[in-house]
Design a protein around this motif. Structure first.
Motif, PDB file in Angstrom:
ATOM      1  N   GLN A 152       3.555   9.895  -7.299  1.00 22.82           N
ATOM      2  CA  GLN A 152       4.534  10.244  -8.334  1.00 22.82           C
ATOM      3  C   GLN A 152       3.858  10.396  -9.699  1.00 22.82           C
ATOM      4  OE1 GLN A 152       7.522   7.248  -8.931  1.00 22.82           O
ATOM      5  NE2 GLN A 152       8.858   8.613 -10.069  1.00 22.82           N
ATOM      6  N   ALA A 153       2.914   9.497 -10.004  1.00 24.19           N
ATOM      7  CA  ALA A 153       2.207   9.572 -11.288  1.00 24.19           C
ATOM      8  C   ALA A 153       1.352  10.837 -11.347  1.00 24.19           C
ATOM      9  CB  ALA A 153       1.357   8.329 -11.484  1.00 24.19           C
ATOM     10  N   GLN A 154       0.723  11.191 -10.214  1.00 25.66           N
ATOM     11  CA  GLN A 154      -0.088  12.407 -10.184  1.00 25.66           C
ATOM     12  C   GLN A 154       0.804  13.645 -10.386  1.00 25.66           C
ATOM     13  OE1 GLN A 154      -2.098  11.812  -6.454  1.00 25.66           O
ATOM     14  NE2 GLN A 154      -3.889  10.856  -7.421  1.00 25.66           N
ATOM     15  N   GLN A 155       2.007  13.613  -9.829  1.00 23.77           N
ATOM     16  CA  GLN A 155       2.942  14.725 -10.032  1.00 23.77           C
ATOM     17  C   GLN A 155       3.393  14.780 -11.500  1.00 23.77           C
ATOM     18  OE1 GLN A 155       6.128  14.168  -7.230  1.00 23.77           O
ATOM     19  NE2 GLN A 155       4.982  15.083  -5.527  1.00 23.77           N
ATOM     20  N   GLN A 156       3.623  13.596 -12.092  1.00 22.28           N
ATOM     21  CA  GLN A 156       3.987  13.559 -13.515  1.00 22.28           C
ATOM     22  C   GLN A 156       2.865  14.131 -14.381  1.00 22.28           C
ATOM     23  OE1 GLN A 156       4.867   9.464 -14.400  1.00 22.28           O
ATOM     24  NE2 GLN A 156       6.992   9.604 -13.655  1.00 22.28           N
ATOM     25  N   LEU A 157       1.605  13.819 -14.026  1.00 21.49           N
ATOM     26  CA  LEU A 157       0.455  14.321 -14.782  1.00 21.49           C
ATOM     27  C   LEU A 157       0.374  15.842 -14.651  1.00 21.49           C
ATOM     28  CD1 LEU A 157      -2.082  13.753 -16.484  1.00 21.49           C
ATOM     29  CD2 LEU A 157      -3.341  13.499 -14.339  1.00 21.49           C
ATOM     30  N   ALA A 158       0.555  16.326 -13.432  1.00 17.10           N
ATOM     31  CA  ALA A 158       0.503  17.785 -13.234  1.00 17.10           C
ATOM     32  C   ALA A 158       1.621  18.463 -14.013  1.00 17.10           C
ATOM     33  CB  ALA A 158       0.590  18.109 -11.741  1.00 17.10           C
ATOM     34  N   LYS A 209       0.843  -1.204   0.000  1.00 17.05           N
ATOM     35  CA  LYS A 209       0.000   0.000   0.000  1.00 17.05           C
ATOM     36  C   LYS A 209       0.878   1.254   0.000  1.00 17.05           C
ATOM     37  CE  LYS A 209      -3.408   2.519   2.661  1.00 17.05           C
ATOM     38  NZ  LYS A 209      -3.929   2.784   3.967  1.00 17.05           N
ATOM     39  N   ALA A 210       1.910   1.240   0.835  1.00 20.78           N
ATOM     40  CA  ALA A 210       2.810   2.402   0.895  1.00 20.78           C
ATOM     41  C   ALA A 210       3.505   2.599  -0.451  1.00 20.78           C
ATOM     42  CB  ALA A 210       3.832   2.206   2.008  1.00 20.78           C
ATOM     43  N   ALA A 211       3.933   1.491  -1.076  1.00 22.04           N
ATOM     44  CA  ALA A 211       4.612   1.594  -2.375  1.00 22.04           C
ATOM     45  C   ALA A 211       3.630   2.097  -3.442  1.00 22.04           C
ATOM     46  CB  ALA A 211       5.185   0.237  -2.777  1.00 22.04           C
ATOM     47  N   LEU A 212       2.388   1.568  -3.440  1.00 17.05           N
ATOM     48  CA  LEU A 212       1.379   2.020  -4.406  1.00 17.05           C
ATOM     49  C   LEU A 212       1.039   3.491  -4.197  1.00 17.05           C
ATOM     50  CD1 LEU A 212      -1.043  -1.053  -4.525  1.00 17.05           C
ATOM     51  CD2 LEU A 212       0.365  -0.193  -6.405  1.00 17.05           C
ATOM     52  N   SER A 213       0.929   3.899  -2.931  1.00 17.23           N
ATOM     53  CA  SER A 213       0.638   5.322  -2.646  1.00 17.23           C
ATOM     54  C   SER A 213       1.753   6.212  -3.174  1.00 17.23           C
ATOM     55  CB  SER A 213       0.455   5.529  -1.139  1.00 17.23           C
ATOM     56  OG  SER A 213      -0.706   4.891  -0.685  1.00 17.23           O
ATOM     57  N   ILE A 238      -2.268   6.089 -13.739  1.00  9.12           N
ATOM     58  CA  ILE A 238      -2.919   6.496 -12.485  1.00  9.12           C
ATOM     59  C   ILE A 238      -4.135   5.618 -12.217  1.00  9.12           C
ATOM     60  CG2 ILE A 238      -4.237   8.359 -11.383  1.00  9.12           C
ATOM     61  CD1 ILE A 238      -2.264  10.355 -12.667  1.00  9.12           C
ATOM     62  N   ALA A 239      -4.927   5.328 -13.250  1.00  9.04           N
ATOM     63  CA  ALA A 239      -6.121   4.488 -13.090  1.00  9.04           C
ATOM     64  C   ALA A 239      -5.715   3.072 -12.652  1.00  9.04           C
ATOM     65  CB  ALA A 239      -6.912   4.445 -14.400  1.00  9.04           C
ATOM     66  N   THR A 240      -4.657   2.544 -13.244  1.00 12.78           N
ATOM     67  CA  THR A 240      -4.167   1.207 -12.865  1.00 12.78           C
ATOM     68  C   THR A 240      -3.687   1.217 -11.422  1.00 12.78           C
ATOM     69  OG1 THR A 240      -3.505   0.767 -15.167  1.00 12.78           O
ATOM     70  CG2 THR A 240      -2.504  -0.594 -13.462  1.00 12.78           C
ATOM     71  N   LEU A 241      -2.919   2.218 -11.050  1.00 11.53           N
ATOM     72  CA  LEU A 241      -2.420   2.313  -9.667  1.00 11.53           C
ATOM     73  C   LEU A 241      -3.565   2.469  -8.674  1.00 11.53           C
ATOM     74  CD1 LEU A 241       0.762   4.538 -10.203  1.00 11.53           C
ATOM     75  CD2 LEU A 241       0.696   2.123  -9.514  1.00 11.53           C
ATOM     76  N   GLU A 242      -4.596   3.250  -9.050  1.00 10.52           N
ATOM     77  CA  GLU A 242      -5.751   3.417  -8.143  1.00 10.52           C
ATOM     78  C   GLU A 242      -6.502   2.090  -7.985  1.00 10.52           C
ATOM     79  OE1 GLU A 242      -7.867   6.676  -9.937  1.00 10.52           O
ATOM     80  OE2 GLU A 242      -6.826   8.161  -8.693  1.00 10.52           O
TER      81      GLU A 242
END
Length: 183
Positions: free
Chosen positions: A138-144, A129-133, A164-168
């Motif tokens: 990181q993916a959300q920062q890349q998107l921004a 969970k910590a690794a996925l979070s 991001i959808a896969t990680l969520e």
């Protein structure tokens, strides 16, 4: 001696001491114990059946004693059998109790092992969970960053959105797994 024999002897011709002994013998001595009698008493006991009555009484007493001893022996045997049955029952109960205790100990060990395995799985799930979070953040920062950069293409932004959808989705599965593991 019987009473007829006693009447034939003239009492006056006998000495006073002999007459007393003869009278006592004829009177029927009740104590016909051979070790306790004198000559005239012994003769009286033989003639009036005193010895036979004493022998019969002793025989009856002996038989009674043997019967009592036999009854006591039977009681002792019954008591011994009852004690053996009780001992066998106690042994059987003890064996059964030991078997139940062994089964319970095995169940406790199995439960402890299962608990340890669940704790280990939960710890792994929490690490995931910590690794996925971290990956999601990181993916959300890349998107921004990609949205803010005019040189980013729509395909690149779309790829980051799918990531991001896969990680969520992975994070939701992970959260569900954690909930099922008791935590």
């Amino acid at each position: 001696m019987n009473a007829k024999v006693c009447r034939r002897f003239p009492l006056t011709s006998l000495l006073a001491g002999s007459a007393m002994l003869l009278l006592s013998a004829c009177a029927g001595q009740q104590n016909c114990d051979p070790s306790q009698t004198e000559l005239f008493t012994s003769m009286a006991c033989m003639s009036n059946g005193g010895y036979q009555r004493r022998a019969a009484a002793l025989q009856t007493e002996s038989q009674s004693s043997q019967e009592v001893a036999l009854l006591e022996r039977e009681k002792a045997i019954k008591a011994e059998r009852a004690a053996q049955v009780a001992q066998n029952k106690a042994n059987s109960t003890a064996v059964s109790t030991r078997a139940q205790m062994a089964t319970l100990r095995a169940n406790v060990r199995a439960s402890q092992n299962q608990m340890a395995q669940l704790k280990k799985s939960r710890a792994q799930l929490l690490q995931q969970k910590a690794a996925l979070s971290a990956q999601l953040q990181q993916a959300q920062q890349q998107l921004a960053t990609a949205k803010a950069d005019p040189s980013s293409t729509a395909a690149e932004i779309d790829r980051i959105n799918r990531k991001i959808a896969t990680l969520e989705a992975q994070q939701q599965t992970n959260i569900s797994d954690i909930a099922q593991s008791g935590g």
